[in-house]
Design an enzyme around this catalytic site. Structure first.
Site, PDB file in Angstrom:
ATOM      1  N   PRO A 128       0.684  -1.163   0.034  1.00  0.00           N
ATOM      2  CA  PRO A 128       0.100   0.056  -0.210  1.00  0.00           C
ATOM      3  C   PRO A 128       0.768   1.308  -0.191  1.00  0.00           C
ATOM      4  O   PRO A 128       0.169   2.383   0.006  1.00  0.00           O
ATOM      5  CB  PRO A 128      -1.050  -0.162   1.433  1.00  0.00           C
ATOM      6  CG  PRO A 128      -0.012  -0.921   2.190  1.00  0.00           C
ATOM      7  CD  PRO A 128       0.770  -1.851   1.347  1.00  0.00           C
ATOM      8  N   GLY A 129       2.107   1.163  -0.026  1.00  0.00           N
ATOM      9  CA  GLY A 129       3.018   2.378   0.022  1.00  0.00           C
ATOM     10  C   GLY A 129       3.926   2.703   1.268  1.00  0.00           C
ATOM     11  O   GLY A 129       4.540   3.654   1.063  1.00  0.00           O
ATOM     12  N   ASP A 194      10.003  -6.580  -2.428  1.00  0.00           N
ATOM     13  CA  ASP A 194       9.224  -7.198  -1.180  1.00  0.00           C
ATOM     14  C   ASP A 194       8.199  -8.160  -1.694  1.00  0.00           C
ATOM     15  O   ASP A 194       7.076  -7.810  -2.154  1.00  0.00           O
ATOM     16  CB  ASP A 194       8.644  -6.076  -0.369  1.00  0.00           C
ATOM     17  CG  ASP A 194       8.051  -6.406   0.868  1.00  0.00           C
ATOM     18  OD1 ASP A 194       8.842  -6.917   1.537  1.00  0.00           O
ATOM     19  OD2 ASP A 194       6.804  -6.127   1.240  1.00  0.00           O
ATOM     20  N   CYS A 247       7.624 -11.270   4.177  1.00  0.00           N
ATOM     21  CA  CYS A 247       7.182 -11.216   5.351  1.00  0.00           C
ATOM     22  C   CYS A 247       6.690 -12.826   5.838  1.00  0.00           C
ATOM     23  O   CYS A 247       5.793 -13.159   6.559  1.00  0.00           O
ATOM     24  CB  CYS A 247       5.852 -10.478   5.883  1.00  0.00           C
ATOM     25  SG  CYS A 247       4.443 -10.743   4.506  1.00  0.00           S
TER      26      CYS A 247
END
Length: 479
Positions: A128-129, A194, A247
């Site tokens: 989301p930024g 990511d 993650c």
């Protein structure tokens, strides 16, 4: 802190026992996963210094604990959390901080380690930024960031967060990340991947994160991750830095993906050890120099970070088959550019040589200069910031430009009271006791720009975008 019931598949627990170093306690791992995640924020240093932010929020009684790998990051505890959500505070609405999990601040810290100063950066899976905005702050809004997001529904959220934080140096794209190695070969000084992953590290935030987990799905995801990393490595210039992060906690999606790249390209890949990234980083260090962060080590989400350097050029990938199409903008130069610049400066909008003026029909835009060499090679979803729309009487200045460019000490700046600021965020007109003298008003609160507005008599006409207007409780506690 209360425990919450996390679903653990038996095969997952077996896998974790095998993956976890002997120096770590498996019981502590289970216990840490059962504890709710600590909340954390990152101060947006594009808008305020860490010291000034801490002074600003001191009266609130927030308890802030520094995050060791991010100077501007803090774990936060608040007594009024239930009464006022963190996202409804004045400081969040004006972009002074980003609500971001502490572990997710690690990849950007790694990207800029060892005094790295890249000018052209790609964030390959950006929504989301949180990391895009962190990169922009580290770059001081200079250079350029290509922020890509494959999910169409998440591109809008990405743009909203970039706009709220006052970021001007970003271009958005909406592609499968596997296209970039062919489309933009060796174009970037630094790349953050990511990667999409199985999310094993997020159980403290989502107790049901492992409901659909299986060893087979891990292998499928790892295959996609290898393709994304291959693409990113081809898009990286020789000498450039690439950070790969997830993650999740299994080795197949983490160490094995990075080792595959090394096996594939041998001496072209150099692993850069992260043991000195922050004090106690060695507690999560792998033999390869990666950080494999189990949640009990730093009381945060599970995470993995690897940093590598591209040592030599690679043969090009096959050229992409798509057509980019004609670029719909033209540079704005000479007298026209001067006229726009002077008009913008008159209302407090300022920029430097890092941003160039472009035009599309009646729209005026500012694009980061570093992105111009990519024009024609890839299709952008959104590029730079929309500055204005021209009309017969001048220019209609855009909200995102005001948030990114406005000078809060400009002569037309008008500081709102706390009650007036809340009215502004609710989309209501402001009736100040002493109206401003100028017709064009730069509305500020806490000396941060909230928008450009028109004074009509004794009233300041609200220009806050309708899609951003807030309901419910805000920072004064009133509904």
């Amino acid at each position: 802190m209360a425990q919450h019931a996390v679903y653990f598949p038996d095969a997952f627990l077996t896998q974790m026992r095998e993956a976890m170093p002997s120096t770590l306690s498996f019981d502590e791992f289970i216990s840490a996963c059962q504890r709710p995640l600590r909340r954390s924020i990152r101060i947006n240093t594009l808008k305020i210094s860490v010291a000034d932010f801490l002074a600003l929020i001191a009266p609130y009684g927030w308890s802030l604990t520094p995050i060791p790998w991010c100077h501007e990051g803090f774990w936060i505890e608040r007594d009024d959390e239930e009464a006022l959500p963190l996202g409804s505070t004045a400081e969040h609405l004006s972009g002074l901080f980003y609500i971001q999990e502490a572990s997710s601040m690690l990849p950007v810290a790694a990207l800029f380690a060892d005094d790295n100063h890249p000018q052209r950066v790609m964030d390959m899976a950006a929504a989301p930024g949180s990391k895009t905005t962190q990169i922009a702050a580290r770059m001081g809004n200079r250079g350029t960031i290509l922020a890509n997001e494959f999910s169409a529904s998440r591109v809008k959220v990405l743009h909203a967060n970039i706009s709220r934080c006052g970021i001007a140096n970003t271009a958005l794209t909406h592609f499968d990340g596997r296209v970039f190695g062919a489309a933009l070969p060796e174009m970037f000084d630094a790349i953050l991947l990511d990667a999409p992953c199985s999310g094993e590290g997020v159980v403290r935030k989502d107790p049901d994160a492992l409901k659909n987990w299986s060893p087979e799905s891990n292998l499928d995801i790892a295959a996609t991750q290898r393709e994304l990393l291959d693409s990113a490595f081809h898009a990286l210039r020789p000498g450039g830095t690439l950070v790969y992060s997830t993650c999740t906690l299994n080795r197949q999606e983490n160490e094995a993906v990075c080792l595959w790249l090394k096996e594939t390209y041998a001496d072209a890949v150099e692993f850069l050890p992260l043991g000195d990234l922050f004090p106690d980083a060695d507690r999560a260090l792998t033999p390869e120099g990666f950080l494999h962060v189990f949640p009990q080590i730093y009381d945060c989400e599970g995470f993995f970070v690897a940093r590598l350097r591209k040592m030599s050029s690679l043969p090009a990938m096959p050229a992409p088959g798509y057509k980019v199409g004609a670029f719909p903008f033209t540079p704005l130069k000479g007298r026209e550019a001067l006229h726009v610049t002077q008009a913008a400066n008159a209302v407090g909008l300022l920029w430097d040589e890092n941003l160039h003026l472009w035009q599309r029909e009646k729209e005026v835009w500012l694009f980061p200069a570093e992105i111009e060499s990519l024009i024609g090679k890839v299709r952008f979803s959104r590029l730079g910031i929309k500055l204005a729309e021209s009309h017969n009487k001048g220019y209609r200045w855009q909200h995102e430009a005001t948030i990114a460019l406005a000078c809060p000490t400009h002569a037309h700046a008008f500081e709102l009271s706390v009650q007036e600021a809340e009215e502004w965020y609710r989309g209501r007109d402001i009736y100040p006791q002493t109206p401003p003298a100028a017709d064009d008003v730069l509305v500020t609160f806490q000396h941060q720009p909230l928008g450009l507005a028109k004074r009509i008599g004794a009233r300041i006409k609200n220009s806050y975008p309708r899609e951003l207007v807030r309901d419910g409780k805000l920072f004064t506690g009133n509904s």
